[in-house]
Scaffold this motif. Structure first.
Motif, PDB file in Angstrom:
ATOM      1  N   ALA A   1       3.420   1.923 -10.133  1.00 25.98           N
ATOM      2  CA  ALA A   1       2.348   2.384  -8.961  1.00 25.98           C
ATOM      3  C   ALA A   1       1.021   2.794  -9.918  1.00 25.98           C
ATOM      4  CB  ALA A   1       2.999   3.398  -8.178  1.00 25.98           C
ATOM      5  N   ARG A   2      -0.263   2.136  -9.173  1.00 24.58           N
ATOM      6  CA  ARG A   2      -1.659   2.556  -9.381  1.00 24.58           C
ATOM      7  C   ARG A   2      -1.686   4.083  -8.592  1.00 24.58           C
ATOM      8  NH1 ARG A   2      -4.848  -0.748  -8.983  1.00 24.58           N
ATOM      9  NH2 ARG A   2      -3.739  -2.752  -9.028  1.00 24.58           N
ATOM     10  N   ILE A   3      -1.674   4.956  -9.318  1.00 25.43           N
ATOM     11  CA  ILE A   3      -2.375   6.018  -7.870  1.00 25.43           C
ATOM     12  C   ILE A   3      -3.880   6.463  -7.735  1.00 25.43           C
ATOM     13  CG2 ILE A   3      -1.607   8.599  -7.141  1.00 25.43           C
ATOM     14  CD1 ILE A   3       1.160   7.240  -6.689  1.00 25.43           C
ATOM     15  N   ASP A   4      -4.031   6.849  -7.394  1.00 26.30           N
ATOM     16  CA  ASP A   4      -5.927   7.754  -7.133  1.00 26.30           C
ATOM     17  C   ASP A   4      -5.594   8.866  -6.917  1.00 26.30           C
ATOM     18  OD1 ASP A   4      -8.382   8.525  -7.682  1.00 26.30           O
ATOM     19  OD2 ASP A   4      -9.546   6.743  -6.123  1.00 26.30           O
ATOM     20  N   LEU A   5      -6.145  10.128  -8.467  1.00 21.11           N
ATOM     21  CA  LEU A   5      -5.668  11.018  -7.618  1.00 21.11           C
ATOM     22  C   LEU A   5      -6.692  12.278  -7.065  1.00 21.11           C
ATOM     23  CD1 LEU A   5      -4.258  12.738 -11.410  1.00 21.11           C
ATOM     24  CD2 LEU A   5      -2.808  12.165  -9.327  1.00 21.11           C
ATOM     25  N   SER A   6      -7.983  11.411  -7.209  1.00 19.31           N
ATOM     26  CA  SER A   6      -8.990  12.233  -6.412  1.00 19.31           C
ATOM     27  C   SER A   6      -8.737  11.492  -4.732  1.00 19.31           C
ATOM     28  CB  SER A   6      -9.981  11.077  -6.687  1.00 19.31           C
ATOM     29  OG  SER A   6     -10.675   9.418  -6.544  1.00 19.31           O
TER      30      SER A   6
ATOM     31  N   LEU B   1      -4.184   7.096   2.014  1.00 22.41           N
ATOM     32  CA  LEU B   1      -3.979   5.810   1.186  1.00 22.41           C
ATOM     33  C   LEU B   1      -4.532   5.766  -0.774  1.00 22.41           C
ATOM     34  CD1 LEU B   1      -5.128   2.318   2.081  1.00 22.41           C
ATOM     35  CD2 LEU B   1      -4.552   3.296  -0.129  1.00 22.41           C
ATOM     36  N   ILE B   2      -3.465   6.677  -1.329  1.00 20.95           N
ATOM     37  CA  ILE B   2      -3.378   6.684  -2.474  1.00 20.95           C
ATOM     38  C   ILE B   2      -2.797   5.614  -3.459  1.00 20.95           C
ATOM     39  CG2 ILE B   2      -2.446   9.891  -1.412  1.00 20.95           C
ATOM     40  CD1 ILE B   2      -0.110   8.433  -3.798  1.00 20.95           C
ATOM     41  N   GLY B   3      -2.898   4.607  -3.111  1.00 28.11           N
ATOM     42  CA  GLY B   3      -2.995   3.290  -3.642  1.00 28.11           C
ATOM     43  C   GLY B   3      -1.540   2.304  -3.733  1.00 28.11           C
ATOM     44  N   VAL B   4      -1.774   1.407  -4.741  1.00 25.99           N
ATOM     45  CA  VAL B   4      -0.660   0.358  -4.952  1.00 25.99           C
ATOM     46  C   VAL B   4       0.507   0.100  -4.962  1.00 25.99           C
ATOM     47  CG1 VAL B   4      -2.535  -0.842  -3.398  1.00 25.99           C
ATOM     48  CG2 VAL B   4      -2.294  -0.560  -6.064  1.00 25.99           C
TER      49      VAL B   4
ATOM     50  N   ASP C   1       5.959  -1.273 -15.080  1.00 22.55           N
ATOM     51  CA  ASP C   1       7.012   0.016 -14.824  1.00 22.55           C
ATOM     52  C   ASP C   1       6.204   1.669 -14.801  1.00 22.55           C
ATOM     53  OD1 ASP C   1       9.108  -2.211 -14.829  1.00 22.55           O
ATOM     54  OD2 ASP C   1       8.831  -1.862 -17.130  1.00 22.55           O
ATOM     55  N   GLY C   2       6.712   2.558 -13.685  1.00 22.57           N
ATOM     56  CA  GLY C   2       6.482   3.397 -13.325  1.00 22.57           C
ATOM     57  C   GLY C   2       5.073   4.136 -12.190  1.00 22.57           C
ATOM     58  N   VAL C   3       4.587   5.062 -13.120  1.00 25.22           N
ATOM     59  CA  VAL C   3       3.509   5.491 -12.302  1.00 25.22           C
ATOM     60  C   VAL C   3       2.045   5.534 -13.529  1.00 25.22           C
ATOM     61  CG1 VAL C   3       2.383   7.225 -10.824  1.00 25.22           C
ATOM     62  CG2 VAL C   3       4.551   6.620 -10.466  1.00 25.22           C
ATOM     63  N   GLN C   4       0.966   5.107 -13.158  1.00 21.02           N
ATOM     64  CA  GLN C   4      -0.546   4.788 -13.978  1.00 21.02           C
ATOM     65  C   GLN C   4      -1.345   5.307 -12.586  1.00 21.02           C
ATOM     66  OE1 GLN C   4      -1.603   0.504 -15.179  1.00 21.02           O
ATOM     67  NE2 GLN C   4       0.221   0.402 -16.525  1.00 21.02           N
ATOM     68  N   TYR C   5      -2.114   6.285 -13.601  1.00 20.96           N
ATOM     69  CA  TYR C   5      -3.025   7.081 -12.449  1.00 20.96           C
ATOM     70  C   TYR C   5      -4.567   6.904 -12.972  1.00 20.96           C
ATOM     71  CZ  TYR C   5       1.439  10.246 -11.381  1.00 20.96           C
ATOM     72  OH  TYR C   5       2.588  10.776 -10.910  1.00 20.96           O
ATOM     73  N   SER C   6      -4.895   7.648 -12.297  1.00 20.36           N
ATOM     74  CA  SER C   6      -6.773   7.418 -12.788  1.00 20.36           C
ATOM     75  C   SER C   6      -7.295   8.258 -11.679  1.00 20.36           C
ATOM     76  CB  SER C   6      -7.472   5.883 -11.648  1.00 20.36           C
ATOM     77  OG  SER C   6      -7.301   5.642 -10.425  1.00 20.36           O
TER      78      SER C   6
ATOM     79  N   VAL D   1       1.174  -1.191   0.398  1.00 21.55           N
ATOM     80  CA  VAL D   1      -0.277   0.366  -0.166  1.00 21.55           C
ATOM     81  C   VAL D   1       1.391   1.222  -0.007  1.00 21.55           C
ATOM     82  CG1 VAL D   1      -1.371   1.102   1.164  1.00 21.55           C
ATOM     83  CG2 VAL D   1      -1.952  -1.144   1.131  1.00 21.55           C
ATOM     84  N   LEU D   2       0.401   2.516  -1.051  1.00 22.17           N
ATOM     85  CA  LEU D   2       1.407   3.572  -1.064  1.00 22.17           C
ATOM     86  C   LEU D   2       0.452   4.443   0.295  1.00 22.17           C
ATOM     87  CD1 LEU D   2       1.856   3.580  -4.918  1.00 22.17           C
ATOM     88  CD2 LEU D   2       2.999   3.044  -2.682  1.00 22.17           C
ATOM     89  N   LEU D   3       0.640   4.948   0.867  1.00 22.87           N
ATOM     90  CA  LEU D   3       0.834   6.582   2.109  1.00 22.87           C
ATOM     91  C   LEU D   3       1.346   7.460   1.692  1.00 22.87           C
ATOM     92  CD1 LEU D   3       0.970   4.431   5.634  1.00 22.87           C
ATOM     93  CD2 LEU D   3      -1.374   4.520   3.897  1.00 22.87           C
ATOM     94  N   ALA D   4       0.422   8.656   1.186  1.00 24.48           N
ATOM     95  CA  ALA D   4       1.267   9.619   1.529  1.00 24.48           C
ATOM     96  C   ALA D   4       0.979  10.903   2.466  1.00 24.48           C
ATOM     97  CB  ALA D   4       0.396  10.213   0.209  1.00 24.48           C
ATOM     98  N   LEU D   5       1.946  11.159   2.578  1.00 24.95           N
ATOM     99  CA  LEU D   5       1.925  12.590   4.265  1.00 24.95           C
ATOM    100  C   LEU D   5       1.702  14.278   3.339  1.00 24.95           C
ATOM    101  CD1 LEU D   5       4.884  10.895   6.096  1.00 24.95           C
ATOM    102  CD2 LEU D   5       2.804  10.719   5.837  1.00 24.95           C
ATOM    103  N   ALA D   6       1.080  14.696   3.354  1.00 23.72           N
ATOM    104  CA  ALA D   6       1.158  16.020   3.256  1.00 23.72           C
ATOM    105  C   ALA D   6       1.775  16.487   3.520  1.00 23.72           C
ATOM    106  CB  ALA D   6       0.108  16.406   4.226  1.00 23.72           C
ATOM    107  N   SER D   7       1.873  17.280   1.911  1.00 21.30           N
ATOM    108  CA  SER D   7       3.028  18.164   1.955  1.00 21.30           C
ATOM    109  C   SER D   7       2.189  20.058   2.231  1.00 21.30           C
ATOM    110  CB  SER D   7       3.698  18.825   0.630  1.00 21.30           C
ATOM    111  OG  SER D   7       2.779  19.060   0.119  1.00 21.30           O
ATOM    112  N   ASP D   8       3.269  21.277   3.129  1.00 24.84           N
ATOM    113  CA  ASP D   8       3.138  22.125   3.634  1.00 24.84           C
ATOM    114  C   ASP D   8       2.657  23.116   2.390  1.00 24.84           C
ATOM    115  OD1 ASP D   8       2.236  21.250   5.843  1.00 24.84           O
ATOM    116  OD2 ASP D   8       4.214  21.600   6.642  1.00 24.84           O
ATOM    117  N   GLY D   9       2.714  23.010   0.965  1.00 25.36           N
ATOM    118  CA  GLY D   9       2.837  23.870   0.212  1.00 25.36           C
ATOM    119  C   GLY D   9       3.151  22.670  -0.818  1.00 25.36           C
TER     120      GLY D   9
END
Length: 348
Positions: free
Chosen positions: A269-274, A331-334, A339-344, A181-189
């Motif tokens: 990686a598969r990442i859900d932009l929403s 949780l943004i993806g898996v 290869d590479g990053v696939q976005y949905s 699982v891919l966990l994203a940590l929020a940025s500060d800008g």
């Protein structure tokens, strides 16, 4: 006829040694605040000493990183708001170190200017010390260079150097598998990447640094100088669980280029932009500059400052731990085959 011999000094050439010495004295208390186990001596020596055994390591591997803050520095110089640029400098280095599984141990800075202003220099180093405190590492040395003729009046440059350590059996990335699982940590800008494009968008907008921020409170300059978030302490807490397989610091190149750096060959990686909300600053940049989604994801962090790759059955526990440590995980993806990053989904 007689001729008078002119006696020149270093000060006549534009270098004020006394100002440099005054700066060192001013910053000593800030550096002392960052002391931690392992530090053997304070500022002033020809080299800085650090004792790995005293820091608690048994079979350590050293990890090093160096970086700057890019053209974000231009905004700090033009606005005179230099108090937080040192935090950026530290964060850009130490956030890289933890991606190898390393704990940042000590930091050194390089500050170069045409004419040294001790008060400005002290404000910059105070920011560096705050960054070191936030990362748990010691500011144990550095270099201040006054170089007339090399920099325009008021201009300066910064570089940072961090050294960390990791036990040999804890080096990352390791153990990344399909289904993690891919966990994203929020940025500060915006953090400290993409500022050449940021400054171009500001030009197009017709605004200046003193204008009211169109995406937040205060001035536009102050908003864009929001410092890079330090991820060290929550990341180290997660690493101690043994269930984190990789970390990626999302800097220049965005998620698109940085996440694949920690994935084994044959995995992507598969990442859900929403799955996360785009911060207002990026929406403003995109709308004002006509920046499309693909460019936004490749140039900026787009609201994601760090990505953790974790065992699927431990993701919820690690997310709770990160939240307790002041990070904001999504949780943004898996990890997937390929290869590479696939976005949905959609970000904009």
């Amino acid at each position: 006829m007689t001729s008078e011999k002119t006696s020149l000094s270093y000060a006549d050439a534009g270098v004020d040694i006394d100002a440099g010495n005054a700066l060192v004295e001013q910053i000593k208390p800030a550096a002392q605040r960052t002391n931690r186990p392992g530090v053997m001596a304070g500022l002033g020596g020809f080299g800085a000493l650090f004792d790995l055994k005293a820091a608690g390591y048994r079979d350590p591997v050293l990890v090093s990183a160096t970086d700057g803050v890019g053209t974000k520095l231009r905004i700090a110089i033009d606005t005179g708001m230099v108090n937080t640029i040192g935090i950026d400098l530290v964060a850009m280095c130490v956030n890289d170190l933890v991606c190898q599984g390393a704990e940042p141990l000590f930091f050194l800075d390089y500050f170069a200017t045409g004419r040294l202003d001790p008060q400005q220099g002290a404000a910059i180093v105070e920011g560096i010390a705050r960054g070191c405190e936030g990362a748990g590492c010691a500011l144990i040395g550095g270099e201040t260079a006054e170089m007339p003729g090399m920099y325009h009046d008021g201009d300066f440059d910064l570089a940072g150097f961090a050294v960390g350590a990791v036990e040999r059996d804890g080096i990352l990335p390791a153990g990344v598998t399909e289904g993690d699982v891919l966990l994203a940590l929020a940025s500060d800008g915006v953090h400290s990447n993409g500022y050449s494009l940021v400054r171009r968008v500001v030009e197009v907008s017709g605004l200046n640094w003193e204008s009211s921020s169109p995406f937040g409170e205060g001035t536009l300059g102050a908003a864009l100088l929001t410092p890079t978030r330090l991820y060290v302490k929550p990341a180290l807490a997660a690493l101690r669980t043994g269930d984190v397989h990789a970390l990626a610091h999302i800097t220049g190149g965005g998620i698109t280029e940085n996440l694949p750096r920690v994935l084994p060959k044959g995995l992507g990686a598969r990442i859900d932009l929403s799955s996360w909300e785009l911060p207002p600053v990026f929406r403003w940049l995109a709308e004002t500059g006509g920046i499309d989604e693909q460019e936004l994801l490749k140039t900026f962090n787009a609201g994601v400052g760090m990505v953790l790759c974790v065992a699927a059955d431990k993701a919820e526990d690690i997310a709770m731990l990160l939240l307790e440590k002041g990070a904001y995980p999504s949780l943004i993806g898996v990890v997937s085959a390929g290869d590479g990053v696939q976005y949905s989904g959609k970000l904009l």
